[in-house]
Design an enzyme around this catalytic site. Structure first.
Site, mmCIF file in Angstrom:
data_model
loop_
_atom_site.group_PDB
_atom_site.id
_atom_site.type_symbol
_atom_site.label_atom_id
_atom_site.label_comp_id
_atom_site.label_asym_id
_atom_site.label_seq_id
_atom_site.Cartn_x
_atom_site.Cartn_y
_atom_site.Cartn_z
ATOM 1 N N ALA A 207 0.829 -1.208 0.000
ATOM 2 C CA ALA A 207 0.000 0.000 0.000
ATOM 3 C C ALA A 207 0.865 1.261 0.000
ATOM 4 C CB ALA A 207 -0.943 -0.006 1.204
ATOM 5 N N GLY B 290 1.991 1.565 -3.485
ATOM 6 C CA GLY B 290 0.801 1.695 -4.316
ATOM 7 C C GLY B 290 0.153 3.057 -4.199
ATOM 8 N N ASP B 291 0.223 3.664 -3.025
ATOM 9 C CA ASP B 291 -0.286 5.017 -2.831
ATOM 10 C C ASP B 291 0.414 5.971 -3.787
ATOM 11 O OD1 ASP B 291 -1.627 7.247 -1.440
ATOM 12 O OD2 ASP B 291 0.339 7.633 -0.556
ATOM 13 N N CYS B 292 1.710 5.820 -3.892
ATOM 14 C CA CYS B 292 2.511 6.666 -4.789
ATOM 15 C C CYS B 292 2.190 6.372 -6.251
ATOM 16 C CB CYS B 292 3.983 6.433 -4.508
ATOM 17 S SG CYS B 292 5.078 7.395 -5.554
#
Length: 128
Positions: free
Chosen positions: A19, A22-24
């Protein structure tokens, strides 16, 4: 496309590590789509991007892509959704926050697995 040439097995990473990256990756997609849509002041770009990267918006994004996910992708999402995050969000419900974490874990897994085309496919569904 990855920036660092180091072999890594995304299946061995914790869902919160997935995450984190993945956020980036997801925010990069949002930012790129906004920049490609129009040349505008940075403050406007930031204000628009926040509409897409909030937990509530990411929760809605997941609802759009859920029917298109493979069993393996859904399993990655669920690992992220069910991860213990250690805090409660201020601007979203717990369910929205956990769903957003699952979405970010999925995009992190796809990114580290070098599945750029699949990332693009899912992002197109979200923006349809």
């Amino acid at each position: 496309m990855r920036f660092i040439d180091k072999d890594i097995n995304p299946r061995e990473l914790s869902p919160l590590n997935l995450a984190f990256i993945g956020d980036c990756a997801y925010e990069m997609l949002v930012r790129e789509s906004l920049v490609c849509a129009a040349n505008r002041p940075v403050n406007d770009l930031h204000r628009e991007s926040v509409k897409f990267v909030s937990a509530a918006a990411q929760s809605q994004a997941f609802a759009k892509i859920e029917p298109a996910l493979s069993e393996e992708e859904l399993a990655v999402f669920k690992r992220g959704r069910n991860a213990k995050v250690g805090h409660s969000p201020k601007s979203a419900t717990d369910a929205q926050y956990h769903t957003a974490t699952g979405l970010e874990a999925l995009f992190g897994w796809l990114y580290l697995s070098e599945q750029a085309e699949r990332i693009k496919e899912l992002f197109e569904i979200i923006n349809a």
